[in-house]
Each structure stands twice: as structure tokens, then as C-alpha cells.
Design an enzyme around this catalytic site. Sequence first.
Site, short mmCIF file in Angstrom:
data_model
loop_
_atom_site.label_atom_id
_atom_site.label_comp_id
_atom_site.label_asym_id
_atom_site.label_seq_id
_atom_site.Cartn_x
_atom_site.Cartn_y
_atom_site.Cartn_z
N ASN A 171 -21.89 39.92 -1.91
CA ASN A 171 -22.50 38.63 -2.19
C ASN A 171 -23.95 38.74 -2.67
O ASN A 171 -24.45 37.86 -3.34
CB ASN A 171 -22.44 37.72 -0.96
CG ASN A 171 -22.82 38.43 0.31
OD1 ASN A 171 -22.19 39.42 0.70
ND2 ASN A 171 -23.85 37.96 0.96
N GLY B 240 -13.92 31.00 4.49
CA GLY B 240 -13.92 32.47 4.44
C GLY B 240 -14.26 33.09 5.79
O GLY B 240 -13.67 34.10 6.18
N THR B 241 -15.21 32.49 6.50
CA THR B 241 -15.60 33.03 7.81
C THR B 241 -14.41 33.02 8.75
O THR B 241 -14.13 34.01 9.44
CB THR B 241 -16.75 32.18 8.40
OG1 THR B 241 -17.85 32.20 7.48
CG2 THR B 241 -17.20 32.72 9.74
N CYS C 234 -26.78 32.99 3.84
CA CYS C 234 -26.46 32.68 5.23
C CYS C 234 -27.55 33.21 6.16
O CYS C 234 -27.64 32.80 7.29
CB CYS C 234 -25.10 33.27 5.61
SG CYS C 234 -23.77 32.62 4.62
N GLN D 187 -16.19 36.60 -2.66
CA GLN D 187 -17.06 36.55 -3.84
C GLN D 187 -16.35 36.99 -5.12
O GLN D 187 -16.80 36.65 -6.22
CB GLN D 187 -18.30 37.43 -3.62
CG GLN D 187 -19.27 36.87 -2.59
CD GLN D 187 -19.95 35.58 -3.04
OE1 GLN D 187 -19.92 35.20 -4.21
NE2 GLN D 187 -20.55 34.88 -2.09
N THR E 197 -3.75 19.82 12.45
CA THR E 197 -3.29 19.05 11.28
C THR E 197 -4.00 19.54 10.02
O THR E 197 -5.22 19.67 10.00
CB THR E 197 -3.59 17.55 11.50
OG1 THR E 197 -2.97 17.16 12.72
CG2 THR E 197 -3.06 16.71 10.35
N SER F 278 -12.38 31.79 -0.13
CA SER F 278 -13.08 30.57 0.24
C SER F 278 -13.16 29.65 -0.97
O SER F 278 -13.53 30.09 -2.06
CB SER F 278 -14.48 30.91 0.73
OG SER F 278 -15.21 29.73 0.99
N ALA F 279 -12.85 28.35 -0.76
CA ALA F 279 -12.77 27.43 -1.89
C ALA F 279 -14.13 27.08 -2.49
O ALA F 279 -14.26 26.90 -3.70
CB ALA F 279 -12.07 26.14 -1.46
N HIS F 280 -15.16 26.99 -1.62
CA HIS F 280 -16.44 26.47 -2.14
C HIS F 280 -17.19 27.45 -3.02
O HIS F 280 -18.20 27.08 -3.63
CB HIS F 280 -17.32 25.93 -1.01
CG HIS F 280 -17.98 26.96 -0.14
ND1 HIS F 280 -19.26 27.37 -0.34
CD2 HIS F 280 -17.53 27.65 0.93
CE1 HIS F 280 -19.59 28.26 0.59
NE2 HIS F 280 -18.55 28.45 1.38
N1 PLP Z 1 -17.68 36.45 2.86
C1 PLP Z 1 -18.57 36.53 1.86
C2 PLP Z 1 -18.65 37.79 1.06
C3 PLP Z 1 -19.41 35.45 1.57
O1 PLP Z 1 -20.31 35.54 0.59
C4 PLP Z 1 -19.29 34.27 2.36
C5 PLP Z 1 -20.21 33.12 2.12
O2 PLP Z 1 -21.36 33.28 1.77
C6 PLP Z 1 -18.33 34.23 3.37
C7 PLP Z 1 -17.54 35.33 3.58
C8 PLP Z 1 -18.15 33.01 4.23
O3 PLP Z 1 -17.35 32.06 3.60
P1 PLP Z 1 -17.36 30.53 4.13
O4 PLP Z 1 -18.68 29.96 3.77
O5 PLP Z 1 -16.22 29.88 3.42
O6 PLP Z 1 -17.13 30.59 5.61
#
Ligand code: PLP
Length: 387
Positions: free
Chosen positions: A149, A70-71, A322, A177, A235, A197-199
Site C-alpha cells: 500500500n 479487507g481488515t 491507517c 491494493q 444479515t 476490499s471494495a472501497h
Molecule cells: N490491506 C491493505 C494492503 C490495505 O491497504 C488496507 C487498507 O488500507 C487494508 C488491508 C484494510 O482494508 P479495509 O479498509 O477494507 O479494512
Amino acid sequence: MTIYFDNNATTRLDEPVLQAMLPYLRESYANASSLHQPGRTARAAIDDAREQVATLVNAHPSQVLFTGGGTEANNMALKGLAARLKTGRILVSAIEHPAVLEPGEVLARAGWQVEHIPVDAQGRLNLDAYTQLLAKGDVRIVACMYANNETGVIQDIPAISALAREYGALMHCDAVQAAGKVPLSYRQSGAHTMSLSAHKINGPKGVGALILDKGLDIDALHHGGSHERGLRGGTENTAAIVGFGKAAELAVKELDERSKHTRELREHLQTGLSAIPGIQIFATEAERLPNTLQFSVPGFDGESLLMSLDRYGIAVSSGSACASGSVEPSHVLLAMGLPAETAKGAIRVSLGKDNNLDEVNQMLTVLAQLTQGGAPMPSINPAVLAG
Ligand code: PLP
């Protein structure tokens, strides 16, 4: 056994997701760009995953660009669009994740005029203030997350996108989210770009997607081979992408069930918490993600309450995961007009599909003990208290 209530930070990898990934780590490890049969097998698996992720957000597979999370997707959207647009103003909601706020800071240092859009006391974007900011002219990019989040508050993205478009700006939406928790449609959102974001949906870490229209003029974040439309050289991580696809497929299939289940647990938790004297539960009047609840107890610091719960084997978060390690008050709650002391006391509970009522009751019992507030005392598993 830990009671894991931190599913907005990350989720457990689902067993079927792991099983879907393993063949691409063991046997089908070929480079998806290779022309031979094993390479074509890997390419076909990536194509399937692209369809599965597209279905999750009601987009066309050609609009899905895989990223390293996601970042990266947020950075790619903001920096990639800014590189094409050259100069002007960028509006970013005050409650964004650092994965949007920080690229915004970088662009500000590069000469862009970056301004924050305020939110109301419930964490909803202030549409009047937003419209006034747009009306001043020269806004090229707007960034607003789909769901927060920390509080779980859901924004009216179609309305926010429509206003951005009316004033000729491009709209970026961080939907990391929201995906898998509420029905999500890239088409109906009106956003030009959308991050995933997959996780966060029981998929693997380090893989995500930027949803963007094929015709959108955007610069690559890093340069290399012609992978992912030439926008992300390198890749492909086939196994991770396959895992993301499988997690997306399951999230679509189980959306209603997961949402109903987590909402029931959240409502039970909210009712139980309300018995603690002075407790403040945030953004209850706004539409929220079904799994998220953020609160603070007067006289209790968020970090120390988190550590106390941790000693009982209950994993929660104080504000954004984070940002943990720092004791700065939550910028989201500050933006909602809450005093720094209240914002510093915030605890976030984010439920997942694997949580159950017994776990919620255990947390209520422990919290009642910790705060001596006389909340209901359901039976508790002594093993948890001992842990
Ligand atoms: N955006 C939001 C709203 C999030 O909550 C997060 C992760 O906490 C991210 C972006 C970042 O995603 P990633 O951990 O896949 O880089």
C-alpha cells in the site's frame, strides 16, 4: 477544490456504483435470507455480486465470501486457519499492512511462533531468506501481500505460494491494493486465501471479500446465523455487496484504461520529482502498481510536508494512511533497510482514475516552491494556491 492523491487510502464512490446500490437501500431492502419474493430479490442481487467479484480475481463464485472489508478478511483468514491448525510457525512478510501484522501479533500472544520474512532494498520479498525460514520446518501459514500500500511494490505471489505449498504451509495473500489495478488471478496465484476490499476500487466502505476454496478447513471469526457458508453470521449488507459487485465489474471493464492512465500520470510525476535535488523515490527498480509513488525529500519531515501540501489543497499520505496521526517511521521503508530519518520523511502519492495531468503539474509546482529545488514550473491554477 482538493487535488486528491490518496487513492490507496480510499477512493471516491463511483456514480454508477451508487446508482446500483440505491434500490437496495430504498425498495429492495428485504433480508436476503427471507423466503418471500422481496427476500429472493435481495438474494439474487448478492448472487450477481458474487459473480462479479469472482470475475475480478478469476475465481469461482462459490469461492467468494463477503466480509466487512479487507481488515476483516485478513483476520478471518489468519485467525480462522490458525484455529484449525492449532500450533506451529507462521511466516508474515515484514511489509504487511497492520491488518495482517496485528492479527499475527494476536496469534503470537496465543502461542504461535510468528516470524517476519525480510525484503530487499526494493521492497521485494527475499526469497532466499524465505526459503531458509521454510526449511526450518513446521510452518503452517505464510502471509504475503500482493502489492504494498505504501511503495506499490508487487510481489511474485505464484512463486511465494509455490514455496509455501512445497513446505506444506497454507498461503494467505492480502490483495486489497492489487485488485482493480493489475490483472489478478486467484487460481494462478496459488494462494489458499485472498483478501479484497471494495472501497479501494471506487466501491463502498465496510465491505470486502475473502476468496477461499470451499474445501478449506477454516473457523468462523464470529458466530451467528448460517450466512456466508456459516463463516460469517449476520444479515448481509445487500446494498454494500451490490456496490462492491458493480465496482468490481467496472474495474474489470476499465482495468487497461485505468492502469494506462494512472501509469502515465505517475511517470510524469516521477520525471518532474526527479528535478528536486536530493529527492529519493523508493522502489523504482521493482515492479510497482501503476498508480503509486513514494518519495522523500532530504531535510523534510513527511508529516510536515503532508500538512504543507494540504494547505495548498493537495491530499497525499505519509506512509500508511491507517498509521497517520502517529509519527513513527514507515515500517515498510525500515524493512527495506532505509534509515529512520529517510523513512520518516516519506510521502505517498496514489493516483486514481479521476486524476489528470494538470493536477500532477500543480503538485510539482507546489513542491518546487516548498522545497525551493527549482523543479519545472508549469502554470498553476491560482484558486488552488489560494485554497
Ligand atoms: N490491506 C491493505 C494492503 C490495505 O491497504 C488496507 C487498507 O488500507 C487494508 C488491508 C484494510 O482494508 P479495509 O479498509 O477494507 O479494512
